[in-house]
Write an enzyme that holds these catalytic residues in place. Structure first.
Site, PDB file in Angstrom:
ATOM      1  N   HIS A  70      32.011  36.031  52.833  1.00 17.50           N
ATOM      2  CA  HIS A  70      32.475  35.163  51.734  1.00 17.50           C
ATOM      3  C   HIS A  70      32.031  33.706  51.847  1.00 17.50           C
ATOM      4  CE1 HIS A  70      35.494  33.999  54.672  1.00 17.50           C
ATOM      5  NE2 HIS A  70      36.109  35.167  54.606  1.00 17.50           N
ATOM      6  N   GLU A  93      40.331  36.891  49.520  1.00 18.92           N
ATOM      7  CA  GLU A  93      39.442  36.819  50.685  1.00 18.92           C
ATOM      8  C   GLU A  93      40.314  36.489  51.883  1.00 18.92           C
ATOM      9  OE1 GLU A  93      36.471  37.823  50.498  1.00 18.92           O
ATOM     10  OE2 GLU A  93      36.159  37.735  48.329  1.00 18.92           O
ATOM     11  N   ASP A 125      35.043  37.591  41.772  1.00 20.33           N
ATOM     12  CA  ASP A 125      35.206  39.041  41.873  1.00 20.33           C
ATOM     13  C   ASP A 125      36.297  39.550  40.938  1.00 20.33           C
ATOM     14  OD1 ASP A 125      33.191  39.078  43.700  1.00 20.33           O
ATOM     15  OD2 ASP A 125      34.400  39.717  45.410  1.00 20.33           O
ATOM     16  N   ASP A 138      42.018  39.489  43.270  1.00 17.93           N
ATOM     17  CA  ASP A 138      41.206  39.700  44.465  1.00 17.93           C
ATOM     18  C   ASP A 138      41.575  38.642  45.496  1.00 17.93           C
ATOM     19  OD1 ASP A 138      39.022  41.128  45.842  1.00 17.93           O
ATOM     20  OD2 ASP A 138      38.027  39.182  45.778  1.00 17.93           O
ATOM     21  N   HIS A 149      30.889  37.034  48.344  1.00 15.09           N
ATOM     22  CA  HIS A 149      32.176  37.407  47.762  1.00 15.09           C
ATOM     23  C   HIS A 149      32.984  36.142  47.493  1.00 15.09           C
ATOM     24  CE1 HIS A 149      32.328  41.883  48.658  1.00 15.09           C
ATOM     25  NE2 HIS A 149      31.193  41.484  49.186  1.00 15.09           N
TER      26      HIS A 149
END
Length: 243
Positions: A57, A9, A159, A7, A154
């Site tokens: 986030h 960001e 995640d 994942d 997040h």
């Protein structure tokens, strides 16, 4: 089979508009088992983070100021992923950003993601399995009883860990819930990795890797003979009363 659940960001939604990756989180699966190895890194994007992205986030410009730029971590990150199947929720988004970063890097060693890894999109898989339903990560956690109580904001590594649990449940469950403890198998800038999360009833519960193995007891010849005799007796009795 080696898989890397991944994942990211980012500073915003579109790399072609100049947005960049600010966090990468990966956890490793080998033959559908969590190995305890992971990669985690915050990245200085060399630009401002959009306010809307910070609301999602919580990663601020001030926090990223002293972090390495992508060029400094690219070799370590790509070496961790190379040769694996990447498991990503909404893969076109993350892969698009990684491909853009690699393009900006201009390295002769690292090309597009597809040149080094295969990719499995769990969002597409979830839509196939659950058409017409919500299939974001939070909805899948609820559907498969995966604990996401720590997911107030997040975060790439959290995640990725949650997605690994969801993926294993969505594709038939995990055959061994042991997660290697301790930090000796870490990669990148992550810390720990050995703590157990407190999970709600019905959620996945991690078992210590050093737990004692279950005892396997074999029936003796006499017990097998007695069992066969009992089966014969039951068959005879059933024939007498129900034939």
């Amino acid at each position: 089979m080696r898989q890397v659940v991944l994942d990211t960001e980012t500073t915003g939604l579109d790399p072609k508009s100049g947005h960049r990756i600010i966090e990468i989180g990966c956890v490793e699966l080998v033959n559908r088992k969590l190995t305890g190895r992971h990669y985690h890194q915050y990245i200085n994007p060399e630009r401002e983070v959009d306010d809307g992205a910070i609301e999602v986030h919580g990663i601020t410009n001030e926090f990223l100021v002293d972090k390495p730029v992508f060029a400094q971590i690219a070799d370590e990150f790509m070496a961790f992923c190379e040769g694996a199947e990447l498991v990503i929720h909404n893969a076109p988004f993350d892969v698009g950003f990684i491909d853009w970063e690699l393009k900006l890097l201009g390295s002769p060693r690292w090309q597009r993601v597809a040149a080094h890894c295969s990719v499995l999109d769990t969002l597409a898989l979830a839509r196939e399995k659950h058409p017409g339903q919500k299939n974001n990560l939070d909805a899948l956690c609820k559907r498969y009883f995966v604990d996401n109580s720590q997911r107030d904001l997040h975060g790439a590594l959290l995640d990725a860990e949650i997605l690994a649990d969801v993926y294993l449940m969505m594709t038939g469950g995990q055959t061994d819930l042991a997660l290697a403890q301790g930090g000796d198998q870490q990669a990148g800038g992550a810390e720990g990795g050995g703590e157990q999360r407190v999970t709600a009833p019905g959620a996945i519960r991690r078992l210590p890797a050093d737990r004692a193995p279950l005892a396997v007891l074999q029936a003796s010849a006499a017990e097998i003979e007695a069992h066969q005799s009992m089966l014969a007796l039951l068959e005879k009795s059933a024939g007498k009363h129900f034939w």
